[in-house]
Motif scaffolding. Sequence first.
Motif, short mmCIF file in Angstrom:
data_model
loop_
_atom_site.label_atom_id
_atom_site.label_comp_id
_atom_site.label_asym_id
_atom_site.label_seq_id
_atom_site.Cartn_x
_atom_site.Cartn_y
_atom_site.Cartn_z
N GLY A 97 -27.40 50.80 2.84
CA GLY A 97 -26.09 50.72 3.51
C GLY A 97 -26.69 49.26 4.48
O GLY A 97 -26.21 48.45 4.46
N HIS A 98 -28.06 49.36 4.44
CA HIS A 98 -28.52 47.93 5.43
C HIS A 98 -29.02 46.69 3.88
O HIS A 98 -29.30 46.55 2.84
N PRO A 99 -29.55 45.94 4.15
CA PRO A 99 -29.96 44.29 3.72
C PRO A 99 -30.83 44.99 2.32
O PRO A 99 -31.77 45.90 2.61
N TYR A 100 -31.24 43.78 1.17
CA TYR A 100 -32.55 44.15 0.78
C TYR A 100 -33.14 42.72 0.42
O TYR A 100 -32.51 41.87 0.32
N ASN A 101 -34.37 42.84 0.49
CA ASN A 101 -34.75 41.89 0.15
C ASN A 101 -35.04 40.97 -1.18
O ASN A 101 -35.08 42.50 -2.09
N THR A 102 -35.54 40.01 -1.21
CA THR A 102 -35.44 39.63 -2.86
C THR A 102 -37.58 40.13 -3.44
O THR A 102 -38.33 38.84 -2.92
N LEU A 103 -37.17 40.19 -4.31
CA LEU A 103 -38.83 40.84 -5.07
C LEU A 103 -38.55 39.60 -6.46
O LEU A 103 -39.66 39.38 -6.78
N GLY A 104 -37.29 39.15 -6.52
CA GLY A 104 -36.65 38.07 -8.04
C GLY A 104 -35.93 37.09 -7.57
O GLY A 104 -34.65 38.36 -7.03
N LEU A 105 -35.69 35.87 -8.30
CA LEU A 105 -34.56 35.64 -7.41
C LEU A 105 -33.92 34.99 -8.77
O LEU A 105 -34.02 34.41 -9.42
N PRO A 106 -32.28 35.40 -9.00
CA PRO A 106 -31.99 34.54 -10.01
C PRO A 106 -31.30 33.29 -9.64
O PRO A 106 -30.70 33.13 -8.79
N LEU A 107 -30.83 32.07 -10.53
CA LEU A 107 -30.80 30.41 -9.78
C LEU A 107 -29.82 30.41 -10.63
O LEU A 107 -28.74 29.32 -9.92
N SER A 108 -28.70 30.91 -11.01
CA SER A 108 -27.86 31.02 -12.01
C SER A 108 -26.59 31.83 -11.13
O SER A 108 -26.95 32.11 -10.24
N GLY A 109 -25.48 31.46 -11.58
CA GLY A 109 -24.36 31.66 -10.76
C GLY A 109 -23.73 31.45 -9.12
O GLY A 109 -23.93 31.69 -8.27
N GLN A 110 -24.70 29.57 -8.76
CA GLN A 110 -24.47 29.78 -7.81
C GLN A 110 -23.53 28.99 -6.89
O GLN A 110 -22.95 28.94 -6.43
N GLY A 111 -22.32 28.59 -8.58
CA GLY A 111 -21.09 28.35 -8.21
C GLY A 111 -20.81 26.40 -7.91
O GLY A 111 -21.98 26.12 -7.50
N LEU A 112 -19.65 26.53 -7.50
CA LEU A 112 -19.61 24.81 -6.83
C LEU A 112 -19.30 24.83 -5.57
O LEU A 112 -19.36 22.98 -5.77
N TYR A 113 -18.68 25.50 -5.22
CA TYR A 113 -18.57 25.62 -3.92
C TYR A 113 -19.06 26.20 -2.88
O TYR A 113 -19.84 27.80 -3.12
N PRO A 114 -19.58 26.15 -1.69
CA PRO A 114 -20.61 26.68 -0.94
C PRO A 114 -19.91 28.02 -0.36
O PRO A 114 -18.07 28.02 -0.81
N ARG A 115 -21.04 28.69 -0.22
CA ARG A 115 -20.65 30.48 0.03
C ARG A 115 -20.64 30.46 2.23
O ARG A 115 -20.92 29.58 2.84
N MET A 116 -19.97 31.84 2.58
CA MET A 116 -19.54 31.55 3.92
C MET A 116 -20.98 31.68 4.21
O MET A 116 -21.30 31.51 5.61
N GLY A 117 -22.19 32.24 3.87
CA GLY A 117 -23.41 32.57 4.63
C GLY A 117 -23.36 34.57 4.59
O GLY A 117 -23.36 34.62 4.03
N ALA A 118 -24.20 34.60 5.77
CA ALA A 118 -24.76 35.88 6.17
C ALA A 118 -25.25 36.57 4.85
O ALA A 118 -24.76 37.40 4.71
N ARG A 119 -25.72 36.20 4.08
CA ARG A 119 -26.15 36.35 2.34
C ARG A 119 -26.65 38.49 2.60
O ARG A 119 -26.55 38.82 1.72
N ALA A 120 -27.77 37.82 3.99
CA ALA A 120 -28.21 39.70 3.94
C ALA A 120 -27.01 40.90 3.85
O ALA A 120 -27.18 42.34 3.41
#
Length: 658
Positions: A97-120
Motif C-alpha cells: 500500500g506504499h509507493p513503488y519505485n520504477t525499474l522501467g518507464l512507460p512513456l506512452s499514455g501521458q495524455g493531452l493535459y496535465p495530471r494533479m501530481g503526487a504520482r507516488a
Amino acid sequence: MRPVFFLLLLFFVGASVSYGQSQRPEAREIQDTTLNFSRRFEQQKKPELEVPITDYMIISAARDTSVFDTTLTIKKEYKHNYLRKDNFELLPFSNAGHPYNTLGLPLSGQGLYPRMGARAKHYQYLEVEDINYYHVPTPTTEIYFKTVMEQGQNLDALFTLNTSKNLNLFIGYKGLRSLGKYRHYLASNGNFRMGFSYKSPNGRYRVWSHMTSQDFLNQENGGLLVPSQFTEGESEFTDRARVDVLFENAENFLVGKRYVVDHDFLLIRPQDSLSDRGIRLSHTFNYETKTYEYRQDSPLLYFGDAFTSEAINDRAKLRVMQNKLGLGWESKALGNLSAEVNWFNYNYFFSSVVITEDQFIDNALKEDEVAVGGSWEKQWGPLNLKVRALQNIVGDLGGNLLDASATLQFTKDLSLEGMLYRSSRMPDFNYLLYQSDYTNYNWQNTDTFSKENYNTLTAALESQKWGRLEASWSVIDNKAYFATAPEGDLTLLNELDRLMVRPYQLDGTINYLKVKFENDLRLGNFGLYNTVMYQNVTQDQPVMNVPEIVTRNTLYYQNEIFKKAMFIQTGITLKYFTSFFANAYNPVLGEFYAQNQEEIGDFPMLDFFINAKVKRTRIYLKAEHFNSSFTGYNFYSAPNYPYRDFIIRFGFVWNFFS
C-alpha cells in the motif's frame, strides 16, 4: 474492518440474488405434483451447468472483450499482488500500500493535459481505463484476498449481474490495511467502484457509466535514521520495529471521486446488410475531484523552515470536468471514422495565496481547454490499423497527441505490432504551482516551464510458442523533474541535512531505449518462464535513471493430483536488477525525485511459491525474499528506504458463478 464488512455484505447480496433467481421458478410450480416439481427442478439446474465460461464477459474501457479466466498460470502468479497486475517494472516498498519505485518507464499514455501530481500515490489509484464492465448470464462474484506484512488484510471483492440481457450492474470494493514492519508506516487504502452498462433492445442506444470513491492514507517515517542498524544485520534490529526512523509524526492522504457517463446513439441505421453500418453520435462526461494532503504534528527541520510552529497541513485540490462529443461513420469499406471535440475544464487550487520577499504565488490555476481531433480504425484481413489524433486549439496547458498502431497477424501463432505515440503538454499541476507550510516548498512556474514532448516508437513480435520480443525508442524534450538541485548537482541529502526538493526542467533531449523479451519454456510438467529487459538512457544530465538489466526467471513444476481434483504449481522465482541511481522519495510532495549520489540494486530477490487450483478457486502460498538473511542487508527500494524482508504470505482468488 472495512474489507471484512464489505466481503460479508457482497457474499450476502450475491447469495441472496442467486438464491432468489433459482427459487422463483420453483415457487411458481408449487401447485404441481411432487413428480412434476422434481422434474422441473432437474430441468432448471441442467442448463446452468451448460453455460460456457465464454459467456461471462469482461468489457474494458476501450471496449475490448475478455472472459473470466479461472485457470492457474505463471502469469496469474505474477498478478497476485496488491495492484493485481504484473509489477515486473516496479519495485515495492517494505509495506504493502506504499509507493513503488520504477525499474522501467512507460512513456506512452501521458495524455493531452496535465495530471494533479503526487504520482507516488497513484500506483493503486483506479483510473478510467482501469474500470471494467461486464455481461454475465448468471450473477457472478470474484473475491481476491492476500495477507499483508503485519496486522491487516488485503481484499478485492466484485459482484456483477445482468438483470436482463441488455442491462448489467456491478459493484466492487478493494481495501487494504497493513501496519508494516517499521515504525509509523501504516497503510490504509480503499477503492470503491460501482456502475452499469445498457444497450437498448434495438441496439441503437448504448451507455456505460461508473462512479469511484478512493482514499489512500499512508503514515510516513522518512526512512532510516541510522542506516547501519539495517545494513549490519545485528540481531537486535532484525525486529524492524526497533530500527530508528527519521520521524513518527507525519502522514499523507489522497482522496478522489469520479463520475463517468459514456453513451452513444445510432443516428442513421443501415438499410440492408450491404450498405454502410450507419452514423453514430457519442458523448462522454467525466467529472473528477482529488485532494492531496500532507499532515505533520509539528514542523521538522529536515524539510527546512516553516511558516508555522504548529501542525503542518498542506492541501492541494483539483476539480476536472471533461466533455467529449463525437460523430462517427461506421463503414464496411472505409472502417470506423470519427471526429471529436474535447472540452477540459480544470480548477487546481489551494486555500490561500503566498507572499514572500521573492515572489507572489497564486492560490489557483483554472481555465478551459478545447481540443479537436479524430480517429480511424480499419481491418484488412490480417492487418488492423488504429489512429487517434488530437490538437489543442484553446488554452495553454494542452498541446497535441498522436496514438497509432498497426497489427499484422501472419499466422495463428505469429503477429507483429508497431506503435507510434507522440504527446505534447505542460507538466503536472504540482510542477506549475504548489503551496506548503514549509517555506521552501512553494513555487509557481506557469511562466517559466515549457511543454514536455514525448515521442515513442515501439515494435513487438509475438509468438505463442517462442514468446514476445518488444523494443521501443523514446525521445523526450523539456522533461520536468523533481530534485534537490538543478541538473548536474543532484545531491542526496543525509539525515543531518535539509531535504528541500523543487521542480526543474531539463533544457535538452533524452533518448531512451528499452528492449524486453518474455517466453515460457516447457518440458513435460516442468517450465522456465523468463522475462528480461535491457535499457539504455542517453542524456546530458542524470535526471531519468533506470537499471541497465532487469530479469525475472521462474523455474516451476505443475501437475494434476488427487485424481485430477486439484491442480498444483510450485517453483522458485529469481528477480534481479543491476545497480543504478534510483529515484529517492519525498513524502511532503508524494513524489520521487532524481539523485545521483546513492545507488541501489545488484541484490537477488528469491521467492518460493506453492499454488493450487480446486474447481474455480486459486490458492497462493509464497515465501517472499527468503534469501534476505543470508545474501546481505543491502536491499533497498529507494535511497534510505529498505526493501522487504523474508515473509510468508497467503492468498486466494475465488469465483462464484451462481
